[in-house]
Design a protein around this motif. Structure first.
Motif, short mmCIF file in Angstrom:
data_model
loop_
_atom_site.label_atom_id
_atom_site.label_comp_id
_atom_site.label_asym_id
_atom_site.label_seq_id
_atom_site.Cartn_x
_atom_site.Cartn_y
_atom_site.Cartn_z
N PHE A 1 83.04 96.25 -71.75
CA PHE A 1 81.96 95.85 -70.86
C PHE A 1 82.51 95.08 -69.66
N ILE A 2 83.40 94.13 -69.90
CA ILE A 2 83.98 93.34 -68.82
C ILE A 2 84.67 94.24 -67.81
N ALA A 3 85.38 95.27 -68.30
CA ALA A 3 86.14 96.17 -67.43
C ALA A 3 85.33 97.39 -67.03
N SER A 4 84.06 97.18 -66.72
CA SER A 4 83.17 98.28 -66.31
C SER A 4 82.38 97.85 -65.09
N PRO A 5 81.77 98.79 -64.37
CA PRO A 5 80.90 98.40 -63.25
C PRO A 5 79.81 97.43 -63.66
N ALA A 6 79.27 97.58 -64.87
CA ALA A 6 78.25 96.64 -65.34
C ALA A 6 78.84 95.25 -65.50
N GLY A 7 80.07 95.17 -66.01
CA GLY A 7 80.72 93.88 -66.15
C GLY A 7 81.04 93.24 -64.80
N CYS A 8 81.46 94.06 -63.85
CA CYS A 8 81.71 93.55 -62.50
C CYS A 8 80.43 93.00 -61.89
N ALA A 9 79.32 93.73 -62.10
CA ALA A 9 78.04 93.27 -61.57
C ALA A 9 77.62 91.97 -62.22
N SER A 10 77.89 91.83 -63.51
CA SER A 10 77.56 90.61 -64.23
C SER A 10 78.37 89.44 -63.66
N THR A 11 79.65 89.67 -63.46
CA THR A 11 80.51 88.64 -62.88
C THR A 11 80.02 88.24 -61.50
N GLY A 12 79.65 89.24 -60.70
CA GLY A 12 79.18 88.98 -59.34
C GLY A 12 77.86 88.24 -59.30
N THR A 13 77.04 88.41 -60.33
CA THR A 13 75.79 87.67 -60.42
C THR A 13 76.05 86.18 -60.61
N ALA A 14 77.09 85.86 -61.40
CA ALA A 14 77.41 84.47 -61.72
C ALA A 14 78.17 83.78 -60.60
N SER A 15 78.98 84.52 -59.87
CA SER A 15 79.84 83.91 -58.85
C SER A 15 80.11 84.93 -57.75
N THR A 16 79.83 84.56 -56.51
CA THR A 16 80.06 85.48 -55.39
C THR A 16 81.53 85.87 -55.33
N PRO A 17 81.86 87.15 -55.35
CA PRO A 17 83.26 87.58 -55.35
C PRO A 17 83.98 87.14 -54.07
N VAL A 18 85.21 86.66 -54.22
CA VAL A 18 86.03 86.31 -53.06
C VAL A 18 87.05 87.41 -52.75
N GLY A 19 87.11 88.42 -53.63
CA GLY A 19 88.03 89.52 -53.41
C GLY A 19 87.67 90.71 -54.27
N ALA B 1 89.32 94.49 -60.03
CA ALA B 1 90.50 95.22 -60.47
C ALA B 1 90.14 96.43 -61.31
N VAL B 2 88.90 96.88 -61.23
CA VAL B 2 88.43 98.04 -61.99
C VAL B 2 87.99 99.12 -61.00
N LYS B 3 88.55 100.30 -61.13
CA LYS B 3 88.16 101.41 -60.28
C LYS B 3 86.69 101.76 -60.55
N GLY B 4 85.93 101.91 -59.49
CA GLY B 4 84.51 102.18 -59.63
C GLY B 4 83.65 100.95 -59.42
N CYS B 5 84.26 99.77 -59.45
CA CYS B 5 83.53 98.54 -59.15
C CYS B 5 83.58 98.29 -57.65
N ARG B 6 82.44 98.13 -57.04
CA ARG B 6 82.39 97.90 -55.61
C ARG B 6 81.82 96.52 -55.33
N LEU B 7 82.28 95.94 -54.24
CA LEU B 7 81.78 94.62 -53.85
C LEU B 7 80.33 94.73 -53.36
N PRO B 8 79.52 93.71 -53.59
CA PRO B 8 78.16 93.71 -53.03
C PRO B 8 78.21 93.74 -51.52
N ALA B 9 77.14 94.22 -50.90
CA ALA B 9 77.10 94.35 -49.44
C ALA B 9 77.15 93.02 -48.73
N ASP B 10 76.74 91.95 -49.41
CA ASP B 10 76.64 90.66 -48.74
C ASP B 10 77.87 89.77 -48.94
N VAL B 11 79.00 90.32 -49.42
CA VAL B 11 80.20 89.50 -49.54
C VAL B 11 80.79 89.23 -48.17
#
Length: 436
Positions: A336-354, A357-367
């Motif tokens: 789960f952590i290494a999936s797009p759903a996990g990336c989205a979960s991480t991004g919900t908790a903390s705005t990504p600064v970079g 590391a998972v192919k298929g995970c994209r940064l939110p438009a507002d980064v």
């Protein structure tokens, strides 16, 4: 050795309680066919928040598994705790920890569960996978995103002066000349906080490996040195050149990190060699100007091979003490952590600064634009590579003092590189490495 002062820019150190109020279960076996996992993360505010969000979202998708988040100290105390708990078989079912050389120090082949049979491992970014692998096996899922060592720049200054992002050092210095003529400090340096002086050297490492691909291996075996490698020496030369050209802010010797970010945000300086995670401070303190800040890789002599040096995310691991139904549940959690759903979960908790590391995970438009600029390098084949500390255990403790001297005009670049070669010798001998 991980470069802690830089990496800690990405998080805020704030001690929390040993276990979270939002934990979803407290016992190891909840009965009724349910499995309870314990998950250990560091005690930074950011890490605890991400851990909680991952636990909630994972359990929402897997109601037969609950996750209890626990925290540990950071720094050397946390390192020792991890090693002790692994050696005694008392580790939590899943834990978050550094990638790179500190990961290697955990004796992964003995203490951690190999994940190569998991389908998601093939979707990991190659840079990250290198930092959680040993002996041909992969042991970790990514925790967060990449951080770049590069040049943050003021896009508004560039637009006003009609400048283009440089890929070569000559083009960078030509930009600096035009910026200085406009009455703006071309290159911000903040040597009062000595650790900030290292980026021209550490952030240039992609350009070193582009010219000398085997440098990390030879460097570790004492067959290559900064003073005798033309490519590695250039980082020190860059420090000297921007100083000698008069391109630094006047208060470079007394300015601190926060001063540098203020100058960059306000357009009082055009370039700041820094870790990309520093943009989070600009967002917090100068939200109106944050959109003006972009990032580009430290320029090289060859535009075709110019690229970005990146610091890998930490990893999430399963200790060999996790077994049976818990091991199956832990594998699902890492998937789960290494999936797009996990990336989205991480991004919900903390705005990504970079970038993730998972192919298929994209940064939110507002980064931030800094994060978007970093992503472009990772998307380009050959556009990024790891910092030296992820490829070699050798990093001398005196680098930041040496780079301050070179960047201040006190010591010539060649002498600084030679002195640093002496500095790393002591550490290599302490580590017992062959060839030293």
């Amino acid at each position: 050795m991980r470069f802690r002062p830089l990496i800690l820019l990405a998080v805020t150190g704030l001690a929390l309680s040993a276990c979270s109020a939002g934990s979803l279960g407290s016992s190891d076996d909840e009965g009724g066919g349910k499995v309870a996992l314990s998950f250990l993360v560091d005690n930074s505010e950011d890490a605890a928040r991400i851990g909680e969000q991952l636990a909630r979202d994972f359990t929402a998708a897997n109601p037969d598994i609950t996750v209890k988040v626990e925290t540990r100290p950071q720094g050397a105390e946390g390192d020792n705790l991890i090693k002790t708990r692994l050696s005694t078989g008392d580790m939590t079912d899943v834990f978050q920890y550094n990638s790179g050389s500190l990961f290697q120090a955990l004796a992964p082949q003995k203490n951690l569960v190999s994940l190569d049979d998991q389908p998601w491992v093939g979707h990991l970014d190659d840079n990250f996978r290198t930092t959680v692998s040993t002996g041909g096996r992969t042991y970790g899922a990514p925790w967060g995103g990449f951080i770049a060592g590069a040049i943050m720049y003021n896009k508004a200054v560039y637009a006003r002066l009609g400048l283009q992002v440089p890929k070569t050092w000559a083009a960078f210095m030509a930009n600096n000349a035009r910026i200085k003529a406009a009455g703006i400090a071309p290159v911000i340096q903040t040597y009062q906080d000595t650790w900030t002086s290292q980026l021209f050297v550490l952030g240039d490492f992609h350009n070193v490996t582009a010219a000398e691909p085997d440098f990390p291996a030879r460097y570790t075996r004492n067959q290559a040195r900064y003073a005798t490698s033309p490519a590695a020496l250039k980082g020190f030369r860059h420090l000297q050149e921007v100083h000698d050209a008069g391109y630094l802010n006047k208060d470079f010797a007394s300015a601190k990190f926060d001063d540098g970010l203020k100058k960059l945000a306000r357009g009082e300086g055009a370039h700041y060699p820094m870790l990309s995670s520093a943009v989070s401070t600009i967002v917090a303190n100068y939200p109106q100007q944050a959109g003006d800040i972009g990032l580009f890789a430290i320029p090289s002599d060859d535009a075709a091979r110019n690229g970005l040096t990146v610091w890998s995310p930490a990893g999430v691991y399963i200790p060999t003490s996790t077994a049976g139904a818990k091991l199956d549940a832990a594998r699902k959690f890492l998937a789960f952590i290494a999936s797009p759903a996990g990336c989205a979960s991480t991004g919900t908790a903390s705005t990504p600064v970079g970038p993730y590391a998972v192919k298929g995970c994209r940064l939110p438009a507002d980064v931030t634009q800094v994060a978007k600029d970093t992503q472009q390098y990772l998307d380009r084949p050959g556009g990024s590579s790891l910092a030296l500390e992820f490829l070699s255990p050798i990093k001398g403790p005196a680098l930041e003092q040496i780079t301050v001297e070179v960047g201040s005009g006190i010591r010539p670049a060649a002498d600084g590189a030679a002195l640093y070669d002496q500095d790393v010798r002591k550490q290599a001998q302490q580590l017992g490495l062959e060839g030293w």
